[in-house]
Design an enzyme around this catalytic site. Structure first.
Site, PDB file in Angstrom:
ATOM      1  N   GLU A 154       0.835  -1.570   0.158  1.00 42.97           N
ATOM      2  CA  GLU A 154       0.099  -0.042  -0.050  1.00 42.97           C
ATOM      3  C   GLU A 154       0.656   1.214  -0.177  1.00 42.97           C
ATOM      4  O   GLU A 154       0.588   2.186  -0.552  1.00 42.97           O
ATOM      5  CB  GLU A 154      -0.927  -0.038   1.157  1.00 42.97           C
ATOM      6  CG  GLU A 154      -0.355  -0.044   2.682  1.00 42.97           C
ATOM      7  CD  GLU A 154      -1.609   0.283   3.610  1.00 42.97           C
ATOM      8  OE1 GLU A 154      -2.265   1.160   3.463  1.00 42.97           O
ATOM      9  OE2 GLU A 154      -1.621  -0.836   4.332  1.00 42.97           O
ATOM     10  N   SER A 172      -7.579   5.713   8.538  1.00 45.22           N
ATOM     11  CA  SER A 172      -8.233   5.244   9.959  1.00 45.22           C
ATOM     12  C   SER A 172      -7.058   5.421  10.897  1.00 45.22           C
ATOM     13  O   SER A 172      -7.229   5.996  11.859  1.00 45.22           O
ATOM     14  CB  SER A 172      -8.451   3.693   9.723  1.00 45.22           C
ATOM     15  OG  SER A 172      -9.366   3.559   8.656  1.00 45.22           O
ATOM     16  N   SER A 230       0.206   6.949   8.589  1.00 40.11           N
ATOM     17  CA  SER A 230       1.503   6.619   8.287  1.00 40.11           C
ATOM     18  C   SER A 230       2.383   7.710   7.899  1.00 40.11           C
ATOM     19  O   SER A 230       1.750   8.696   7.237  1.00 40.11           O
ATOM     20  CB  SER A 230       1.424   5.598   7.195  1.00 40.11           C
ATOM     21  OG  SER A 230       1.414   4.226   7.828  1.00 40.11           O
ATOM     22  N   ARG A 244       9.263   4.375   5.848  1.00 38.22           N
ATOM     23  CA  ARG A 244       8.013   4.732   6.638  1.00 38.22           C
ATOM     24  C   ARG A 244       8.702   5.334   8.041  1.00 38.22           C
ATOM     25  O   ARG A 244       9.161   4.358   8.707  1.00 38.22           O
ATOM     26  CB  ARG A 244       7.166   3.504   6.819  1.00 38.22           C
ATOM     27  CG  ARG A 244       6.063   3.871   7.801  1.00 38.22           C
ATOM     28  CD  ARG A 244       5.146   2.728   8.082  1.00 38.22           C
ATOM     29  NE  ARG A 244       3.812   3.087   8.553  1.00 38.22           N
ATOM     30  CZ  ARG A 244       3.883   3.302  10.071  1.00 38.22           C
ATOM     31  NH1 ARG A 244       4.629   2.959  10.714  1.00 38.22           N
ATOM     32  NH2 ARG A 244       2.549   3.525  10.625  1.00 38.22           N
TER      33      ARG A 244
END
Ligand code: ADP
Length: 358
Positions: A131, A182, A185, A197
């Site tokens: 993703e 939700s 990141s 990340r």
């Protein structure tokens, strides 16, 4: 030869499923059997802007005249709650999606969670992609192909007279991406292929909606935002001036700064007089400022000045965008810039479609 391409990129998130549909200008190059299926699906998708009770096509985001794989077409953006996945699966069965040779490209946690159900019930293979990789691919593509994609707020310190202005994102590196779905990141992006990340927080858009539903009994995100737009969070939060009587000069904290989110709610009287609108606003401000503060620390550690905020939490939510623009500017003494993108929550789905083509 025969055109084998995926027409969908799907990002199955914790709250919303995002579907990007690529509509080729003509279907002639497909073989007959595929063409029939494609046209059925096409008629249904393009003939409607709402699907069932909760599916929506964001018409204002569609991108025409796009060349993908040497073919011209249009890109459409559709979303529905992930909780309604079974209705989507029924639709896929009804419209014979599995007649498409290529299956569906999917990303997000749901690509794993729903893989087996798709295979078993509609004989559809999900081609899975990461993703965050999809997110960056999508940002890159859409920014290059939509001239007015990236924008910022002028005069971030004066929310009353700040306006949206286009930002030229053509030499974007390095930049930080703060994806507020939700959960949240945060990615540090140094080139098209060099990224990591760097952080995240579980206090995200889902937390806002969950808490807001608990506190105000609202039912939807739109309702939560509507309530917040009419509320005043200073009836709920404790500000520096509620504690100091004014500014805390020694460390440059203005009286208007929030010292303690929800701090007024320890008093029974204040709880009794708290309005739903105020509670919604305070929830929104609390979550937004927390995310802004984490983003700012990441930008500092990474020595990055441009911070791009995406994710559906920002949908119809100018309050949060302006707050983030303010917070980035104010707390960094003007060295950080908050940037926003028109396609908010759709980059993962877009990138997913592109991944397959490579
Ligand atoms: P995810 O991939 O985790 O589902 P999204 O980027 O789609 O993340 O963002 C989900 C968040 O967007 C929700 O938590 C909520 O704050 C907000 N949101 C915006 N529009 C809606 C909607 N119509 N329904 C539910 N949540 C919405």
């Amino acid at each position: 030869g025969q055109l084998k391409m995926p027409l969908f990129g799907m990002d199955i998130g914790g709250t919303l499923t995002k579907l990007v549909y690529y509509e080729p200008t003509n279907f002639d190059e497909f073989d007959l059997k595929e063409r029939e299926t494609l046209q059925t699906i096409h008629k249904y998708l393009i003939g409607n802007t709402a699907y069932g009770k909760t599916g929506i096509r964001d018409v204002h985001l569609e991108m025409g005249n796009q060349t993908i794989c040497g073919r011209n077409g249009k890109i459409h953006f559709i979303r529905f709650p992930t909780a309604q996945m079974s209705a989507f699966i029924d639709l896929a069965r009804g419209k014979n999606f599995s007649g498409l040779a290529s299956g569906i490209c999917a990303t997000g946690g749901g690509a794993y969670m729903f893989e087996e159900i798709f295979k078993k019930t509609v004989n559809l293979t999900l081609h899975k992609y990461d993703e965050l990789e999809c997110l960056l691919k999508g940002i890159h593509y859409i920014d290059r192909h939509n001239p007015s994609e990236c924008y910022y707020f002028s005069n971030p310190r004066d929310t009353g007279c700040s306006e949206k202005l286009p930002f030229d994102f053509h030499n974007p590196y390095p930049y930080l991406v703060v994806n507020i779905g939700s959960g949240v990141s945060i990615l540090s992006v140094r080139s098209k292929t060099d990224y990591s990340r760097v952080s995240g927080t579980s206090l995200g858009g889902g937390t806002f909606l969950g808490l807001c539903c608990l506190l105000t009994n609202c039912e939807t995100f739109e309702e939560a935002i509507e309530l917040a737009s009419k509320g005043d969070s200073t009836n709920i939060d404790k500000l520096v001036k509620d504690i100091y009587g004014g500014d805390y000069d020694k460390f440059g904290l203005k009286g208007e700064t929030v010292a303690c989110s929800f701090g007024q709610m320890m008093s029974q009287d204040k709880r009794k007089s708290a309005k739903r609108e105020d509670l919604a606003r305070a929830t929104l401000v609390t979550l937004t400022n927390n995310i802004g503060s984490i983003a700012r620390m990441c930008a500092k550690t990474e020595k990055i000045e441009r911070v791009v905020f995406v994710g559906n939490f920002l949908r119809v939510n100018e309050i949060s965008m302006k707050l983030l623009a303010y917070a980035m500017d104010y707390w960094s003494n003007g060295s950080l810039k908050a940037l926003f993108l028109q396609h908010e929550g759709y980059f993962g789905a877009m990138g997913c479609l592109l991944e397959y083509l490579q």
